[in-house]
Design a protein around this motif. Structure first.
Motif, PDB file in Angstrom:
ATOM      1  N   MET A 100     -66.462 -73.942 -43.958  1.00 43.37           N
ATOM      2  CA  MET A 100     -67.278 -75.064 -43.571  1.00 43.37           C
ATOM      3  C   MET A 100     -68.676 -74.951 -44.193  1.00 43.37           C
ATOM      4  O   MET A 100     -69.209 -75.942 -44.677  1.00 43.37           O
ATOM      5  N   LEU A 101     -69.209 -73.737 -44.206  1.00 41.56           N
ATOM      6  CA  LEU A 101     -70.537 -73.543 -44.792  1.00 41.56           C
ATOM      7  C   LEU A 101     -70.539 -73.832 -46.294  1.00 41.56           C
ATOM      8  O   LEU A 101     -71.489 -74.409 -46.816  1.00 41.56           O
ATOM      9  N   ARG A 102     -69.472 -73.428 -46.971  1.00 43.08           N
ATOM     10  CA  ARG A 102     -69.375 -73.715 -48.412  1.00 43.08           C
ATOM     11  C   ARG A 102     -69.301 -75.208 -48.661  1.00 43.08           C
ATOM     12  O   ARG A 102     -69.903 -75.724 -49.612  1.00 43.08           O
ATOM     13  N   GLY A 103     -68.568 -75.923 -47.813  1.00 41.61           N
ATOM     14  CA  GLY A 103     -68.461 -77.373 -47.951  1.00 41.61           C
ATOM     15  C   GLY A 103     -69.792 -78.062 -47.741  1.00 41.61           C
ATOM     16  O   GLY A 103     -70.167 -78.976 -48.498  1.00 41.61           O
ATOM     17  N   ILE A 104     -70.528 -77.651 -46.721  1.00 37.26           N
ATOM     18  CA  ILE A 104     -71.841 -78.239 -46.455  1.00 37.26           C
ATOM     19  C   ILE A 104     -72.805 -77.919 -47.593  1.00 37.26           C
ATOM     20  O   ILE A 104     -73.570 -78.782 -48.041  1.00 37.26           O
ATOM     21  N   SER A 105     -72.732 -76.698 -48.102  1.00 34.60           N
ATOM     22  CA  SER A 105     -73.569 -76.317 -49.243  1.00 34.60           C
ATOM     23  C   SER A 105     -73.268 -77.199 -50.456  1.00 34.60           C
ATOM     24  O   SER A 105     -74.181 -77.655 -51.152  1.00 34.60           O
ATOM     25  N   ALA A 106     -71.992 -77.444 -50.704  1.00 37.51           N
ATOM     26  CA  ALA A 106     -71.605 -78.306 -51.830  1.00 37.51           C
ATOM     27  C   ALA A 106     -72.136 -79.721 -51.628  1.00 37.51           C
ATOM     28  O   ALA A 106     -72.648 -80.341 -52.575  1.00 37.51           O
ATOM     29  N   MET A 107     -72.062 -80.224 -50.408  1.00 41.21           N
ATOM     30  CA  MET A 107     -72.550 -81.575 -50.139  1.00 41.21           C
ATOM     31  C   MET A 107     -74.069 -81.651 -50.314  1.00 41.21           C
ATOM     32  O   MET A 107     -74.591 -82.673 -50.780  1.00 41.21           O
TER      33      MET A 107
END
Length: 130
Positions: free
Chosen positions: A1-8
């Motif tokens: 989830m953290l990687r996804g938010i970072s990508a966004m």
């Protein structure tokens, strides 16, 4: 989830750097089927301002068809479009006249790897399990 938010956050930075006013963020099977998918969408909105639309499998298949139409000249004969994603696989029967049938199955490449592929290279036992 953290990687996804970072990508966004990175996507938002690029969007802002080009002064893009109109864009659309769409989530498919990975977010749709995740236990924390709604939390992810809410966190992205909170941290970036980006509103993500989570689409159904049916809508995902329809969007795939629209994308394929832009890249491939479909004829009058029925063709099969298959999209193998991380969280789902879509099958679409279509022609130049439109979609005849479509179905999204919640078994994508990432799900298969998580369930069955525990060694590299994949073992004969894992192949049998799949």
């Amino acid at each position: 989830m953290l990687r996804g938010i970072s990508a966004m956050k990175k996507f938002k930075s690029v969007i802002d750097s080009y002064k893009i006013k109109n864009f659309k963020a769409v989530a498919t099977a990975a977010v749709r089927t995740a236990a924390n998918g709604k939390d992810f969408v809410a966190d992205v909105k909170s941290e970036t301002g980006i509103e993500i639309e989570t689409v159904t499998g049916d809508k995902e298949a329809a969007l795939i068809f629209e994308g394929v139409k832009q890249a491939v000249k479909l004829g009058a004969e029925t063709c099969l479009i298959m999209d193998i994603g991380g969280g789902s696989v879509e099958f679409i029967l279509a022609s130049t006249n439109g979609i005849i049938w479509k179905k999204s199955y919640p078994i994508g490449a990432a799900k298969l790897m998580a369930l069955f592929h525990h060694s590299d290279p994949i073992s004969p036992e894992e192949i049998t399990q799949i």
